[in-house]
Design a protein around this motif. Structure first.
Motif, PDB file in Angstrom:
ATOM      1  N   ILE A 830       0.868  -1.180   0.000  1.00 23.97           N
ATOM      2  CA  ILE A 830       0.000   0.000   0.000  1.00 23.97           C
ATOM      3  C   ILE A 830       0.904   1.228   0.000  1.00 23.97           C
ATOM      4  O   ILE A 830       1.665   1.444   0.948  1.00 23.97           O
ATOM      5  CB  ILE A 830      -0.924   0.035   1.226  1.00 23.97           C
ATOM      6  N   ALA A 831       0.835   2.033  -1.053  1.00 29.41           N
ATOM      7  CA  ALA A 831       1.729   3.183  -1.189  1.00 29.41           C
ATOM      8  C   ALA A 831       0.949   4.410  -1.626  1.00 29.41           C
ATOM      9  O   ALA A 831      -0.154   4.309  -2.182  1.00 29.41           O
ATOM     10  CB  ALA A 831       2.830   2.871  -2.201  1.00 29.41           C
ATOM     11  N   GLU A 832       1.541   5.587  -1.403  1.00 27.57           N
ATOM     12  CA  GLU A 832       0.937   6.824  -1.890  1.00 27.57           C
ATOM     13  C   GLU A 832       1.066   6.932  -3.403  1.00 27.57           C
ATOM     14  O   GLU A 832       0.184   7.466  -4.077  1.00 27.57           O
ATOM     15  CB  GLU A 832       1.575   8.029  -1.205  1.00 27.57           C
ATOM     16  N   SER A 833       2.177   6.426  -3.966  1.00 29.79           N
ATOM     17  CA  SER A 833       2.343   6.340  -5.417  1.00 29.79           C
ATOM     18  C   SER A 833       3.449   5.340  -5.709  1.00 29.79           C
ATOM     19  O   SER A 833       4.299   5.060  -4.868  1.00 29.79           O
ATOM     20  CB  SER A 833       2.671   7.700  -6.047  1.00 29.79           C
ATOM     21  N   PHE A 834       3.411   4.789  -6.937  1.00 36.00           N
ATOM     22  CA  PHE A 834       4.372   3.777  -7.356  1.00 36.00           C
ATOM     23  C   PHE A 834       5.164   4.268  -8.564  1.00 36.00           C
ATOM     24  O   PHE A 834       4.636   4.992  -9.413  1.00 36.00           O
ATOM     25  CB  PHE A 834       3.664   2.483  -7.776  1.00 36.00           C
ATOM     26  N   GLU A 835       6.426   3.842  -8.651  1.00 33.53           N
ATOM     27  CA  GLU A 835       7.159   3.991  -9.900  1.00 33.53           C
ATOM     28  C   GLU A 835       6.602   2.986 -10.894  1.00 33.53           C
ATOM     29  O   GLU A 835       6.238   1.865 -10.530  1.00 33.53           O
ATOM     30  CB  GLU A 835       8.657   3.749  -9.654  1.00 33.53           C
ATOM     31  N   ARG A 836       6.541   3.391 -12.166  1.00 38.98           N
ATOM     32  CA  ARG A 836       5.850   2.609 -13.203  1.00 38.98           C
ATOM     33  C   ARG A 836       6.334   1.158 -13.297  1.00 38.98           C
ATOM     34  O   ARG A 836       5.527   0.220 -13.260  1.00 38.98           O
ATOM     35  CB  ARG A 836       6.045   3.307 -14.556  1.00 38.98           C
ATOM     36  N   ILE A 837       7.646   0.965 -13.450  1.00 38.99           N
ATOM     37  CA  ILE A 837       8.152  -0.381 -13.687  1.00 38.99           C
ATOM     38  C   ILE A 837       7.948  -1.262 -12.462  1.00 38.99           C
ATOM     39  O   ILE A 837       7.556  -2.428 -12.573  1.00 38.99           O
ATOM     40  CB  ILE A 837       9.652  -0.339 -14.073  1.00 38.99           C
ATOM     41  N   HIS A 838       8.181  -0.702 -11.280  1.00 37.92           N
ATOM     42  CA  HIS A 838       8.057  -1.525 -10.086  1.00 37.92           C
ATOM     43  C   HIS A 838       6.611  -1.949  -9.854  1.00 37.92           C
ATOM     44  O   HIS A 838       6.358  -3.099  -9.446  1.00 37.92           O
ATOM     45  CB  HIS A 838       8.588  -0.790  -8.861  1.00 37.92           C
ATOM     46  N   ARG A 839       5.675  -1.064 -10.120  1.00 35.70           N
ATOM     47  CA  ARG A 839       4.265  -1.453  -9.969  1.00 35.70           C
ATOM     48  C   ARG A 839       3.940  -2.649 -10.860  1.00 35.70           C
ATOM     49  O   ARG A 839       3.320  -3.628 -10.415  1.00 35.70           O
ATOM     50  CB  ARG A 839       3.359  -0.264 -10.323  1.00 35.70           C
ATOM     51  N   SER A 840       4.368  -2.587 -12.123  1.00 32.32           N
ATOM     52  CA  SER A 840       4.070  -3.694 -13.035  1.00 32.32           C
ATOM     53  C   SER A 840       4.814  -4.960 -12.628  1.00 32.32           C
ATOM     54  O   SER A 840       4.307  -6.074 -12.801  1.00 32.32           O
ATOM     55  CB  SER A 840       4.405  -3.303 -14.473  1.00 32.32           C
ATOM     56  N   ASN A 841       6.020  -4.802 -12.079  1.00 32.51           N
ATOM     57  CA  ASN A 841       6.748  -5.977 -11.590  1.00 32.51           C
ATOM     58  C   ASN A 841       6.015  -6.655 -10.441  1.00 32.51           C
ATOM     59  O   ASN A 841       5.983  -7.883 -10.348  1.00 32.51           O
ATOM     60  CB  ASN A 841       8.156  -5.577 -11.135  1.00 32.51           C
ATOM     61  N   LEU A 842       5.458  -5.852  -9.540  1.00 30.22           N
ATOM     62  CA  LEU A 842       4.693  -6.436  -8.439  1.00 30.22           C
ATOM     63  C   LEU A 842       3.527  -7.263  -8.963  1.00 30.22           C
ATOM     64  O   LEU A 842       3.309  -8.401  -8.528  1.00 30.22           O
ATOM     65  CB  LEU A 842       4.191  -5.333  -7.500  1.00 30.22           C
ATOM     66  N   VAL A 843       2.788  -6.697  -9.898  1.00 28.83           N
ATOM     67  CA  VAL A 843       1.669  -7.443 -10.488  1.00 28.83           C
ATOM     68  C   VAL A 843       2.179  -8.710 -11.170  1.00 28.83           C
ATOM     69  O   VAL A 843       1.601  -9.788 -11.030  1.00 28.83           O
ATOM     70  CB  VAL A 843       0.905  -6.571 -11.499  1.00 28.83           C
ATOM     71  N   GLY A 844       3.301  -8.576 -11.897  1.00 29.11           N
ATOM     72  CA  GLY A 844       3.860  -9.718 -12.603  1.00 29.11           C
ATOM     73  C   GLY A 844       4.323 -10.830 -11.696  1.00 29.11           C
ATOM     74  O   GLY A 844       4.511 -11.963 -12.149  1.00 29.11           O
ATOM     75  N   MET A 845       4.516 -10.532 -10.406  1.00 30.73           N
ATOM     76  CA  MET A 845       4.879 -11.559  -9.435  1.00 30.73           C
ATOM     77  C   MET A 845       3.717 -11.936  -8.519  1.00 30.73           C
ATOM     78  O   MET A 845       3.900 -12.672  -7.549  1.00 30.73           O
ATOM     79  CB  MET A 845       6.058 -11.080  -8.578  1.00 30.73           C
ATOM     80  N   GLY A 846       2.518 -11.439  -8.807  1.00 34.49           N
ATOM     81  CA  GLY A 846       1.363 -11.817  -8.012  1.00 34.49           C
ATOM     82  C   GLY A 846       1.253 -11.085  -6.691  1.00 34.49           C
ATOM     83  O   GLY A 846       0.580 -11.554  -5.771  1.00 34.49           O
ATOM     84  N   VAL A 847       1.930  -9.914  -6.573  1.00 33.38           N
ATOM     85  CA  VAL A 847       1.813  -9.072  -5.383  1.00 33.38           C
ATOM     86  C   VAL A 847       0.879  -7.918  -5.716  1.00 33.38           C
ATOM     87  O   VAL A 847       1.036  -7.269  -6.753  1.00 33.38           O
ATOM     88  CB  VAL A 847       3.192  -8.542  -4.936  1.00 33.38           C
ATOM     89  N   LEU A 848      -0.081  -7.652  -4.848  1.00 29.33           N
ATOM     90  CA  LEU A 848      -1.133  -6.672  -5.124  1.00 29.33           C
ATOM     91  C   LEU A 848      -0.678  -5.253  -4.796  1.00 29.33           C
ATOM     92  O   LEU A 848      -0.419  -4.936  -3.630  1.00 29.33           O
ATOM     93  CB  LEU A 848      -2.376  -7.030  -4.299  1.00 29.33           C
ATOM     94  N   PRO A 849      -0.548  -4.356  -5.811  1.00 27.22           N
ATOM     95  CA  PRO A 849      -0.219  -2.962  -5.517  1.00 27.22           C
ATOM     96  C   PRO A 849      -1.492  -2.162  -5.227  1.00 27.22           C
ATOM     97  O   PRO A 849      -2.436  -2.150  -6.028  1.00 27.22           O
ATOM     98  CB  PRO A 849       0.467  -2.482  -6.803  1.00 27.22           C
ATOM     99  N   LEU A 850      -1.527  -1.481  -4.101  1.00 31.77           N
ATOM    100  CA  LEU A 850      -2.684  -0.692  -3.686  1.00 31.77           C
ATOM    101  C   LEU A 850      -2.228   0.732  -3.400  1.00 31.77           C
ATOM    102  O   LEU A 850      -1.142   0.945  -2.864  1.00 31.77           O
ATOM    103  CB  LEU A 850      -3.321  -1.292  -2.435  1.00 31.77           C
ATOM    104  N   GLN A 851      -3.079   1.704  -3.747  1.00 31.85           N
ATOM    105  CA  GLN A 851      -2.685   3.103  -3.599  1.00 31.85           C
ATOM    106  C   GLN A 851      -3.675   3.840  -2.719  1.00 31.85           C
ATOM    107  O   GLN A 851      -4.896   3.718  -2.898  1.00 31.85           O
ATOM    108  CB  GLN A 851      -2.609   3.763  -4.980  1.00 31.85           C
ATOM    109  N   PHE A 852      -3.138   4.599  -1.748  1.00 30.30           N
ATOM    110  CA  PHE A 852      -3.988   5.459  -0.932  1.00 30.30           C
ATOM    111  C   PHE A 852      -4.750   6.421  -1.839  1.00 30.30           C
ATOM    112  O   PHE A 852      -4.245   6.840  -2.888  1.00 30.30           O
ATOM    113  CB  PHE A 852      -3.148   6.278   0.049  1.00 30.30           C
TER     114      PHE A 852
END
Length: 932
Positions: A830-852
């Motif tokens: 859970i973050a205030e904002s994500f860097e583009r590549i890292h957000r997609s990497n998280l999804v690509g590894m099955g980790v859920l990116p969530l934004q405040f």
């Protein structure tokens, strides 16, 4: 190496396939003019959109792109399009070895998994050409002497022969997979100078088709090739693996920021000064997730080498890519670097037919947003001391240092250091500096001097590393020759580097040393200590090697805030060297100047940087080369140098040729290897993924602030013996001197999971006052290393989450920054904002990116990280950008809720998440295809 298969003939529902006549024969191309009947106005589109539209148009009618997708993007710039998703299929993929090794490990593991399931391993094979350049593994152990390069290469092979053996296996096992061996150059400079075509020829069953050269790469600085009018950007290794296996990359309707250049750079101002200025401007404007495209008459005075310096730092600017259009500068550079006349002719004819060729009279494209810079306003600058966007004009360098380290410089009397043994031996390969680590007596008066009759004193602000490094600047002959000219003038006046400065020259290609030699400028650089230490990514990636023993001991014992100055693109805390707190990005000639000065406590624009052999003060302006001198030296840069060096770029030296490696389709996993292990990602795969579930009862593994980079999450530098990764290696018989780096160990998940969140400057707010890989295990509150706490959570079946501030995951496109948390048991961030590549990497590894949302944050919600967290809405029908509920329960049982946005941004990404990762999804589809 097998040849990459031919592509199918495009369906061509719009009748866009047209003939193209070139000097070498006829071929076809997909014409954007065919969309004018659909209302498109391609002549006013930025080149970025034209390239993406051509890609979509060429794939129209396939499973990747519908006709409606094409019609929608064809209206770009004419009306608000909203945010929609479309597919992008790059023409090729490029890898470097730090990120390439884990990609190859994953592919090898997929082959092993598909064999276990009874399928055909050969289905796991690149469907687009792949180039891997081994450039990230050389370290600066020896320096400032003629034997440094040979010594460092020898150590490189000693440390990395297992990894290199894997890559040699991959070269023979996979179709269309080429490897550039060690010691040949940096991936982005090799790409710029040799591999990139600008226009590719796609072989189909119906004949060749000319297409724009596009790519993705497993390094965030892949956009450097944008300077040569090639659209490409950095992705995580996970996305790159999907792309090379034939999966399209999901893109959203592009926002393209136009950046107009007017005027010309003043004399004495370099392309480095320009890129630092542009980086500052674009960071302030905000271009995260956007494309940048340069335009305006000022482009005519910027060479491709200057442009590449700008495009290289796209990730520091925050942009996905920053493209320059094709023009005469593009053609001139292709000719200079030895591209064939047939290819140059193809590029010119294709660009003009497709409306992609820029002249000063070309109408300005329509952009989403615009900025403007008069090149004449740029001044000499550096950036630092901790971020690349923090530009500082030369007069303000010391103030920028004291603003951060005011407490240290309040008492800055310095530390006396005995360097007699080191000075006498010169850090020679026969006696590497670290060998004498315990000889230092930092609190004693020195019995040698620095050549000027003064005792050597190390202070806060002393420059201990001066490195001409990184493809950012070593790809640009003008700044490299300027460094040589400045060195020559300094040597002529009897100047030398300060003896506490570790100097190094690590060009991005062998061509650099050839033209420096031809211009008579390599020798003066060597006289100042700038000997070639390797051809690879050294100091910029943290491979700066150990500081001399007396220096290292003095820094540690007195907690000195010392400085590095490098011609690179990154200067985040802890990245350049674990003992160096402050780092400044600078042009190569300024790197030389700071090596002469030996301190950041100087205004190089007004104060003398040294005293010559006659006792006279020497000022920077006296040494700085004129524009005429640089132009005269540029005569040394000729196409024959590029022809000679790149004719053997894939061959390698005798060490590479003699390196034993496995053969066959399946990799032979060595259970005793500490470098390469089969990862657990494909265990118990099953034919279908299970249902999505809410995350219930999660504990916080880390609560962090803003600008946590992928270097913080997954460091690339040295492995401390007392760390979890160090203890693992020692337990497996590896001596500390043979640890190598985290970056080189990325083929071993056991090392990497223990190194996750292990940066020495990582600050977890659950353990205030401590830095490094620490957390509190909850609910008992015991302080433990993150790996140990996560192991307990996994044993107890307790999910974990990470809570972060703004720009989470900025920096390098590092797949292990997502793989590591996944293996630690992190279910969501859970973050205030994500860097583009890292957000997609998280999804690509099955980790859920969530934004405040609603401008909320951990601070505004008074989250301490000690609570239990339930994330609901996942199981009942997760969708891209869905709003989910987070329920927080404190130790007293009190509950409250807040909402977050699911940062799964597309239906394709949702599929990845459902499968537990993109590679799991691809592998299941391959198994279905093979009937297993």
């Amino acid at each position: 190496m097998a040849r990459t298969p031919k592509s199918p003939v495009p369906p061509d529902p719009f009748g866009a396939l047209r003939p193209l006549e070139t000097a070498s024969g006829s071929l076809s191309f997909v014409s954007l003019a065919a969309l004018e009947s659909e209302g498109a106005q391609p002549e006013r589109m930025p080149m970025t959109v034209k390239v993406l539209l051509e890609n979509l148009l060429r794939n129209a009618g396939t499973a990747f792109a519908s006709e409606d997708d094409v019609r929608s993007l064809a209206m770009w710039g004419q009306k608000p399009l909203g945010v929609s998703e479309f597919a992008f299929t790059p023409a090729r993929v490029i890898l470097q070895d730090f990120t390439g090794v884990p990609a190859v490990v994953d592919l090898a593991a997929m082959r092993s998994a598909i064999r276990r399931e009874g399928g055909d391993p050969s289905l796991v094979d690149p469907l687009v050409p792949v180039d891997l350049v081994i450039d990230h593994s050389v370290q600066v152990d020896a320096f400032a002497n003629s034997g440094a390069f040979a010594f460092n290469v020898e150590r490189e092979y000693e440390r990395n022969h297992e990894r290199y053996s894997l890559l040699r296996w991959a070269q023979q096992a996979f179709a269309g997979f080429r490897v550039v061996p060690p010691g040949m150059g940096i991936v982005h400079q090799v790409n710029l100078e040799h591999i990139a075509k600008v226009v590719q020829t796609l072989e189909t069953d119906a004949g060749p088709i000319a297409v724009p050269d596009t790519l993705v790469g497993t390094d965030s600085h892949t956009p450097m090739v944008n300077g040569l009018s090639v659209l490409g950007w950095g992705v995580g290794g996970i996305e790159a693996e999907a792309a090379l296996l034939g999966q399209p990359l999901p893109l959203l309707t592009p926002t393209v920021v136009g950046f107009r250049f007017t005027g010309a750079l003043p004399a004495g101002v370099t392309a480095t000064d320009l890129v630092l200025t542009v980086t500052e401007m674009l960071r302030k404007h905000g271009v995260v997730g956007k494309f940048v495209e340069y335009y305006g008459e000022g482009l005519s005075g910027l060479t491709v080498a200057d442009r590449a310096t700008l495009s290289n730092m796209s990730p520091e600017m925050g942009a996905t890519a920053s493209l320059f259009p094709i023009d005469t500068q593009t053609l001139d550079y292709m000719r200079l670097t030895g591209r064939s006349e047939d290819l140059i002719d193809l590029v010119e004819r294709y660009a003009k037919e497709q409306g992609m060729f820029r002249t000063d009279s070309s109408p300005d494209p329509t952009f989403s947003e615009t900025l403007e810079l008069d090149l004449g306003s740029v001044v000499p600058s550096v950036a630092g001391p901790r971020r690349p966007q923090d530009r500082v004009p030369l007069p303000g360098v010391w103030n920028s240092f004291t603003d951060i380290y005011s407490a240290e410089v309040a008492d800055n009397n310095g530390v006396k250091v005995d360097l007699s043994r080191w000075v006498a031996e010169g850090g020679s390969p026969e006696s590497p500096p670290r060998e004498h680590a315990h000889d230092a007596q930092p609190d004693e008066t020195v019995d040698v001097d620095d050549g000027d009759g003064n005792s050597i004193t190390l202070k806060h602000g002393s420059v201990v590393i001066a490195a001409i490094t990184s493809c950012t600047n070593t790809s640009n002959p003008s700044v490299m020759l300027a460094a040589g000219l400045l060195a020559k003038k300094a040597a002529d006046r009897g100047l030398t580097r300060k003896p506490w400065v570790k100097t190094s020259l690590a060009p991005g290609s062998r061509v650099v040393t050839e033209y420096l030699t031809r211009a008579g400028l390599l020798d003066p650089l060597e006289k100042l200590g700038f000997y070639v230490v390797g051809y690879g990514c050294t100091t910029c990636i943290g491979n700066s090697g150990p500081l001399p023993g007396p220096i290292a001991q003095a820094i540690d014992e007195h907690d000195l805030a010392v400085v590095s100055v490098l011609s690179g693109n990154r200067n985040f805390e802890g990245r350049i060297h674990p003992q160096v707190k402050a780092s400044y990005l600078a042009s190569p000639p300024l790197v030389v100047a700071y090596a002469l000065a030996g301190t950041a406590d100087i205004d190089l624009s007004t104060q003398p940087l040294a005293t010559d052999s006659n006792g006279n003060d020497v000022y920077l302006h006296e040494l700085w080369p004129s524009s005429e001198e640089i132009i005269e030296a540029m005569v040394a840069v000729k196409a024959d140098l590029f022809d000679a060096e790149y004719a053997r770029v894939f061959e390698g030296d005798e060490r590479w040729k003699a390196l034993p490696s496995p053969e066959g389709d399946l990799y032979e996993w060595d259970p005793n290897s500490t470098y390469v292990k089969e990862p657990p990602f494909f265990e118990d795969l099953g034919s279908e993924p299970g249902p999505l579930e809410d995350i219930i009862g999660a504990r916080v593994l880390a609560l962090v602030g803003d600008s946590v980079t992928t270097d913080h999450i997954s460091p690339a530098g040295s492995i401390p013996p007392a760390s979890a990764a160090g203890e693992y290696l020692i337990a497996n018989g590896v001596e500390p001197q043979d640890f190598n780096s985290y970056g080189s160990r990325r083929g071993n998940h056991e090392v990497m999971v223990r190194g996750t969140f292990a940066n020495i400057r990582f600050r977890n707010q659950l353990v205030e006052g401590k830095e490094g890989a620490w957390t509190r295990h909850l609910p008992d509150g015991e302080q433990q290393r993150i790996f140990e706490a996560s192991s307990r959570y996994l044993d107890d079946d307790v999910p974990t989450i990470v809570i972060a501030g703004k720009e989470y995951g900025s920096g390098s496109s590092r797949d292990w920054a997502a793989k590591g948390p996944r293996l630690l048991g992190v279910h969501a961030v859970i973050a205030e904002s994500f860097e583009r590549i890292h957000r997609s990497n998280l999804v690509g590894m099955g980790v859920l990116p969530l934004q405040f949302i609603n401008n909320e944050s951990a601070a505004s919600l008074s989250l301490t990280g000690t609570e239990r967290y339930d994330i609901t809405g996942v199981a009942e029908g997760l969708e891209p950008h869905a709003e989910l509920t987070v329920r927080v329960t404190d130790d007293d049982g009190n509950q409250r809720e807040f909402q977050v946005e699911c940062r799964i941004d597309s239906d394709v990404e949702l599929d990845y998440y459902r499968h537990g990762g993109v590679l799991q999804m691809v592998l299941r589809r391959m198994l279905a295809k093979s009937g297993s």
